[in-house]
Write an enzyme that holds these catalytic residues in place. Sequence first.
Site, short mmCIF file in Angstrom:
data_model
loop_
_atom_site.label_atom_id
_atom_site.label_comp_id
_atom_site.label_asym_id
_atom_site.label_seq_id
_atom_site.Cartn_x
_atom_site.Cartn_y
_atom_site.Cartn_z
N ALA A 102 0.85 -1.19 0.00
CA ALA A 102 0.00 0.00 0.00
C ALA A 102 0.88 1.23 0.00
CB ALA A 102 -0.92 -0.01 1.22
N GLU A 126 -1.38 2.85 6.78
CA GLU A 126 -1.43 3.97 5.85
C GLU A 126 -2.10 5.19 6.47
OE1 GLU A 126 0.51 3.48 3.50
OE2 GLU A 126 0.59 1.34 3.88
#
Length: 930
Positions: free
Chosen positions: A307, A343
């Site tokens: 990610a 994230e």
Amino acid sequence: MPSLLSLVLTFLAVSSPSCCQNSDTASPKASNGASFPWNNMRLPEYITPIHYDLMIHANLSTLTFWGKTEVEITVSQPTSTIIMHSHQLQISKATLRRGAEEMLPEEPLKLMEYSAHEQVALLTAQPLLAGSVYTVIITYAANLSENFHGFYKSTYRTQEGERRILAATQFEPTAARMAFPCFDEPALKASFSIKIKRDPRHLAISNMPLVKSVTVAEGLIEDHFDITVKMSTYLVAFIISDFKSVSKMTKSGVKVSVYAVPDKINQADYALDAAVTLLEFYEDYFSIPYPLPKQDLAAIPDFQSGAMENWGLTTYRESALLYDKEKSSASSKLGITMTVSHELAHQWFGNLVTMEWWNDLWLNEGFAKFMEFVSVTVTHPELKVEEYFFGKCFNAMEVDALNSSHPVSTPVENPAQIREMFDEVSYEKGACILNMLRDYLSADTFKRGIVQYLQKYSYKNTKNEDLWNSMMHICPTDGTQTMDGFCSRNQHSSSTSHWRQEVIDIKSMMNTWTLQKGFPLITITVRGRNVHLKQEHYMKGSECFPETGSLWHVPLTFITSKSDSVQRFLLKTKTDVIILPEAVEWIKFNVGMNGYYIVHYGDDGWASLNGLLKEAHTTISSNDRASLINNAFQLVSIGKLSIEKALDLILYLKNETEIMPIFQGLNELIPMYKLMEKRDMVEVETQFKDFLLRLLKDLINKQTWTDEGSVSERMLRSQLLLLACVHRYQLCVQRAERYFREWKASNGNMSLPIDVTLAVFAVGAQNTEGWDFLYSKYQSSLSSTEKSQIEFSLCISQDPEKLQWLLDQSFKGEIIKTQEFPHILTLIGRNPVGYPLAWKFLKENWNKIVQKFELGSSSIAHMVMGTTNQFSTRARLEEVKGFFSSLKKNGSQLRCVQQTIETIEENIRWMDKNFDKIRLWLQKERQELL
């Protein structure tokens, strides 16, 4: 992030180190042969960007794009040269406005390119003046990247088989320059206004919300996005696609949306709910509101890493974001939650406050990895993520114990060196030393320090020392007790009173963990009430440690047979003595594995702990039991403990039921027979596998073929049944074969229990008909978990032709996506039939592999280690050395190459010393488990 504790536990996971190469030190010549006016990988400091206006127009039919960049700059000293980054962009025009107003006249700039540094020089006719503002305007064109970085092409197929194209970005660490000319360094922050031209059937998204859309021509729409906050170039993002989305609002009014291909948008709900919950947690924990009006999470069909934290538009592999309620595994739910958490933590650590240069990448990644566990422990307590944290530390130690390791904070310059920083040391070790500090200071004190750090440096850049200085303000070194006594500790000592007050100098303490590589081995020797302590640098490859001069400030913790209350001692010298109130039967250091060090118990210390595990193993926590297993086998590697004693210790696992000690036992035992598989040691290899099955037989037999239980119970079930079936335990194989026949007869429509699917597929793939059927289902499956399970099962086939076909097809990327190739290559590299094929494929296709995955990337490291680091013969060692040395600048200096060579050398030593001992031990202990 890969699914935690998943397939790789059976086929030993490889490390993900990266590589480095020397920067070009020759006198620079521009592409036109003239002398280039700048000879440094770093940009000059006298020009600072303020604001970018970006216009991007991509053609998804021709796979090209053109752009226009207008960047407002300030100049701190007179100059006639503007140095910027540009890579693989065809610049057609460059002009300058002497001011920020659009109506000012533009004067032409002379352009020079120096591709070795990915730089362009723009030369002005008249010098730029110090203190003035200018605007640089550049028009350019380029092809969409065919790889996974820059502004790149991604594809997917609809359920009807139609191939569709989208374009997405991946700029970290140094690929923004592939999408627009820029000052591509993290400290050169600016704001961005982005406009995207697109086809009406497509959707464009970027960091900020859409302000307006304008029809600029027939069949062409221009989207205008709101101006961003001040941020680094690597965080810019935009996507042009036909994605669908689902959305929710946080309590503070932030719109959270998940984007995915239309056929999979029904798998977005879990990640959406998790993102809302986690964003709300972080706003509260950091006491800093999320500064953007929206947070998008986009699942990209082609994505190299797990990610990316682009501010306001985080991007993910589909497997890291999409959760299929019918088919996704428990480990998939855990992995998705942790990845989203990681994230979103970056929106503060990394985005709001950014490392000044890539040498301190750990300030971004170590914190985000650490915050995964802090956040998810609170937001999703049912996942019990705190149980898995110490496993990250063991992963880091595997790499950090090698001479080729590096300090957490280490100098880097060129793009390949920068890419090498994205490894276990920056991520896992960074997280582990933060957890160690938090455990020592207390959670509240630590939190106050990091909140102060974030508040002080918002929208700025930091260095290693800035973090410790923020902590110093929470914990002063003047000897006064503050913050409920956490900054001045009383601790056991050798003084006559048995106590002394220890003032904590955070900066000095943590510098010992970030500015030198490796970690300490703490040797404990008990003499009556005296506990003698000794620290030395743990390093594989030698049973006599070289005197490196390394010294750590080690926050020790311990419990004893007399007290389960955690005691603390800060060891700042090579040796010291703790005086206990009374004699004890046993002592266990590094409670809960919260410290980044391993422990050796001298004299009869290990015998006492072995007895404890056999008689009453639940006296200490499951994490402590797992850490004893790990430490024992690490000590075997350096000759401090015999292999027989380590194997004796692990026999207690026949009575173990908790996931982490069992997984740690597998992580120690599986690599042993994997080494044997690659040599002619069939008899002992078979005996060892039989021993492993007998050791866990009772627990395997207790597993239900259902999806019942907690996440950890379900993950344990999945791995135990897979282990049993792969090693042909007949009760498991027979049941798996029956399930597979029924599933195949239903044309794959029958719902299998998710937790047993991997074992069922693994058995089914062992014949040609089953393998072919699984592959046909792989092509049509919309479930990332199911595709991953099938992929694993296909890769453990014993048919060399099937394995070679998988290598060829995944590398081509037409049937199996190229993003899967590193994983497939590694799985086949672990296969006793397939490993020669994988190693040969890597050698024969090296140049093409580097073009696809970039020199220095973690994918390259994963493949290098995955195909070679279970070799254990001198012939293979010389073969590996010879191949990589022949690559010269195209790979010979990769850190992963040094790591795999060290690992093979260690494997050779280990097998030479321990193989015969294991053979004799197996003969002696065979009856004990019957």
